[in-house]
Write an enzyme that holds these catalytic residues in place. Sequence first.
Site, PDB file in Angstrom:
ATOM      1  N   GLY A  60       0.824  -1.201   0.000  1.00 36.98           N
ATOM      2  CA  GLY A  60       0.000   0.000   0.000  1.00 36.98           C
ATOM      3  C   GLY A  60       0.851   1.239   0.000  1.00 36.98           C
ATOM      4  O   GLY A  60       2.087   1.178   0.002  1.00 36.98           O
ATOM      5  N   GLY A  79       1.026   5.185   1.834  1.00 41.93           N
ATOM      6  CA  GLY A  79       0.528   6.135   2.819  1.00 41.93           C
ATOM      7  C   GLY A  79       0.876   7.552   2.433  1.00 41.93           C
ATOM      8  O   GLY A  79       1.406   7.816   1.346  1.00 41.93           O
ATOM      9  N   GLY A  80       0.592   8.473   3.340  1.00 39.91           N
ATOM     10  CA  GLY A  80       0.839   9.878   3.051  1.00 39.91           C
ATOM     11  C   GLY A  80       2.307  10.228   2.929  1.00 39.91           C
ATOM     12  O   GLY A  80       2.675  11.209   2.296  1.00 39.91           O
ATOM     13  N   VAL A 123       4.527   0.946   1.615  1.00 40.66           N
ATOM     14  CA  VAL A 123       4.659  -0.181   2.531  1.00 40.66           C
ATOM     15  C   VAL A 123       4.832  -1.452   1.693  1.00 40.66           C
ATOM     16  O   VAL A 123       4.066  -1.686   0.747  1.00 40.66           O
ATOM     17  CB  VAL A 123       3.429  -0.314   3.450  1.00 40.66           C
ATOM     18  CG1 VAL A 123       3.605  -1.484   4.412  1.00 40.66           C
ATOM     19  CG2 VAL A 123       3.202   0.977   4.227  1.00 40.66           C
ATOM     20  N   LYS A 177       7.783  -0.193   6.056  1.00 40.97           N
ATOM     21  CA  LYS A 177       7.307   1.136   5.672  1.00 40.97           C
ATOM     22  C   LYS A 177       8.517   2.008   5.356  1.00 40.97           C
ATOM     23  O   LYS A 177       9.309   2.333   6.241  1.00 40.97           O
ATOM     24  CB  LYS A 177       6.480   1.764   6.798  1.00 40.97           C
ATOM     25  CG  LYS A 177       5.949   3.153   6.480  1.00 40.97           C
ATOM     26  CD  LYS A 177       5.101   3.684   7.626  1.00 40.97           C
ATOM     27  CE  LYS A 177       4.575   5.077   7.341  1.00 40.97           C
ATOM     28  NZ  LYS A 177       3.772   5.609   8.460  1.00 40.97           N
ATOM     29  N   ASP A 226      -5.371  10.408  13.388  1.00 43.65           N
ATOM     30  CA  ASP A 226      -5.664   9.977  12.013  1.00 43.65           C
ATOM     31  C   ASP A 226      -6.313   8.606  12.011  1.00 43.65           C
ATOM     32  O   ASP A 226      -5.982   7.743  11.197  1.00 43.65           O
ATOM     33  CB  ASP A 226      -4.385   9.970  11.174  1.00 43.65           C
ATOM     34  CG  ASP A 226      -4.677   9.951   9.676  1.00 43.65           C
ATOM     35  OD1 ASP A 226      -5.792  10.352   9.285  1.00 43.65           O
ATOM     36  OD2 ASP A 226      -3.800   9.542   8.897  1.00 43.65           O
TER      37      ASP A 226
END
Length: 824
Positions: A514, A516-517, A521, A535, A632
């Site tokens: 995936g 992220g901001g 990952v 990550k 978050d």
Amino acid sequence: MGSRHFRCFFWFSLVTCHFYSVFVSAGNRIPKGVSVVDGGGTIISAGERFELGFFSPNGSRFRYVGIWHYGISVQPVVWVANRDKPLSGNDGVLAMGDDGNLQIKSGDGEIVWSSNVTSSSPNSTAVLLDTGNLAIFPSPNSKKMLWQSFYNPTDTYLPDMEVHMEAAGKELQIFHSWKTAIDPSPGNYSLGLDPRGSPQIVIWEGKNRRWRSGHWNGISFIGVTDVRTIYLSGFRLTNQGNGKLFFTYTPSGDSSFVKFQIDWEGVERQETWSNGEWRVVQAHPVDDCDRYNRCGPFGVCDRTDGMRCRCMEGFAINDGEQWCKRRARLQCGVVEGVGNDGFGEVEGVKLPDFVDYVGLESAQECERRCLHNCSCTGYAFVSGINCMIWTGDLVDVERFVEGGNTLFVRLAASELGETKRAYRAVIITAAVVGSFLLFIAGWLFLQRRRKRGVVSETNEVPKVGPSRECSIDYSGPSDLGVEGQQGNGTELALYSFNSLVAATDNFSDDNKLGQGGFGHVYKGILPDGQEIAVKRLSRKSGQGLQEFKNEVMLIAKLQHRNLVRLLGCCIQGEENILLYEYMPNKSLDSYLFDPDKKPQLDWSKRFSIITGIARGLLYLHRDSRLRIIHRDLKVSNILLDEDMNPKISDFGMARIFGGNQNEANTNIVVGTYGYMAPEYAMEGLFSLKSDVYSFGVLLLEIITGQRNASYRSTDFSNMVAYAWDLWDKGRAIELLDSSIRASSLQEQVLRCIHVGMLCVQDVAANRPNMPAVLLMLEGENVALPLPRQPTFTSMRYNLDEDMWNVNQDAASSNNVTITAILGR
């Protein structure tokens, strides 16, 4: 009666009538038979906030009827009745006419202005309200407005004024500037809304655009970044159904006056009355980049480089002209021997005007939709709006110093190839130089070891796994402090970068889990066979380093079955990497929003996930060594292990609170729109209750199996609005995902919905804390308070006297009763 007595009686009657007119006009209304005479008085709203009467602009000899703020030294006029037809003398009269209309008459009886109500009443009464709205009612006690100045504005927008539009309608030029500083007649500038796509505020000069705010994302206008939390606090878009919408604005407090005005020079200003003067909160346009489309199609006005015009990637200035032209022709689809079009990124910008499509697709689906449309020139994915697609020229793009969004511009394959070749050349060069430097460093290292007599006669192959070698580049515990605090160091294994390259097959796309901001990952496998999630912080993200330090500092100290476990880290050169336990079932959204997978999450599993998340939050808020706000919490940050147990992840935005600290404020609002509490999104004020709001939204998403944003295309602004509508009608069970209704326990579902509605209250103090939330979810004998109706605004309300004021930390018994409040 003699003539002398008659004359005395006549003048006495005239004076008495005039006195009566002035006396009555000192109230807040003008009923039939009462008038306001120029020079003889004004009317004042009941709360003494606004005043109506005759006035002359400074330097003008003409007379007008207007409304201004009452009781302050500087009284700018916010509404003018007869702006097109001023009076030349001081003999004007404002009164209700025989036809039930409010009228302004000159000294000779000419009607120079009328409200022109078609359905008037002989008993009509005009009332000046505390909002600054002048309204006409059919009778003194009626609440139905026949006419109001808010629907007939001049140049000023006031709080509580409704601006109506249709979702697929035309541009609305609603507010018109004065012609000059002393002439209220309509000038050359106007302010209004463009409802197409996603609504935005626009300033026009004549028929041409002069400035725009950028699109509405449900919280703010995304093209205004400099003063977002102040300027946009309190805006609310209400969906009335049938494609009809309206905007309102409510300030966070009522202690001061607020107004938005388009002045005669074409500048829109928000001003607030503070300390005896009008203070300008924001103004637009104010510089070159602020002016509409300064750099032309496919050009970018770059604030980071002295407001210069630059062409987007793949475009060049056309023959010395000040506009940009595409360098390579698009192929649109697979062309044999040529390849596909792709996208170049333009980061941190105000997105283009005239969006052609707005939909609920994911980022990947949005890219695919654009790529399969030969007319598509670019796309963007914005939280709160989702997929945005443009098919024409990309105009009015501005690069901000901070903030902004990423625009994906369609480019020919040859343009992408050139970029890739240049990038590959840089990589190769860096690899060669790096290898050379490593060789030199290794040689020096061996020479040094030989001198110390500690070099082995055999060369061992370095192990792929935890290594203290990385500590050479590790700057020490004091460099990993959060909010200025210094920890005692982490107890994590430090991995070398090379070991992680091997574990992830050189961070291959096949292993990507995936994005992220602040980075990607990847799945990795250690030599002992252990699966890990890696990550890798993006090198482009300057902000991400602090988030990385946050995660190392926080997660290393946290141990809970509902929090993802941090296994180690790598801090080497520019590489900042975290290693987590691997979650085979990925994130909750991969199941919850997939039509094929969501039935696997029956009600029993969903309730277990809800309570697991609640326990994880309770640990963060109360039971851990640190008091932590996540900031978050959302469905994509909930990971599922092999047994579908939930684990909260991604602590890059988290903040530590001291033992007695209850709330804090920030100038940089981070997180995800839709999950943010109103007081945090618009004022930067966050507390433990901010996480409670996010949990409430997450809980409703788990129950419905739908994204919060998916309700924007309905008659409701978001899921919270939809949930309240069903709750209020006694039909809350209809929220439950239809795919699992057969497996559900209705009483348990309704309790969860009830708790969710309590968690998403507008006012933070009205929300339960996490101990109370968990108690209410699991305690069948706990009486729940009634939730208040959410107002679905983007602002923070003042607290009411009957506010929920129970010490919920004390709740520990299954028989606790929490005082109920009536909804309003």
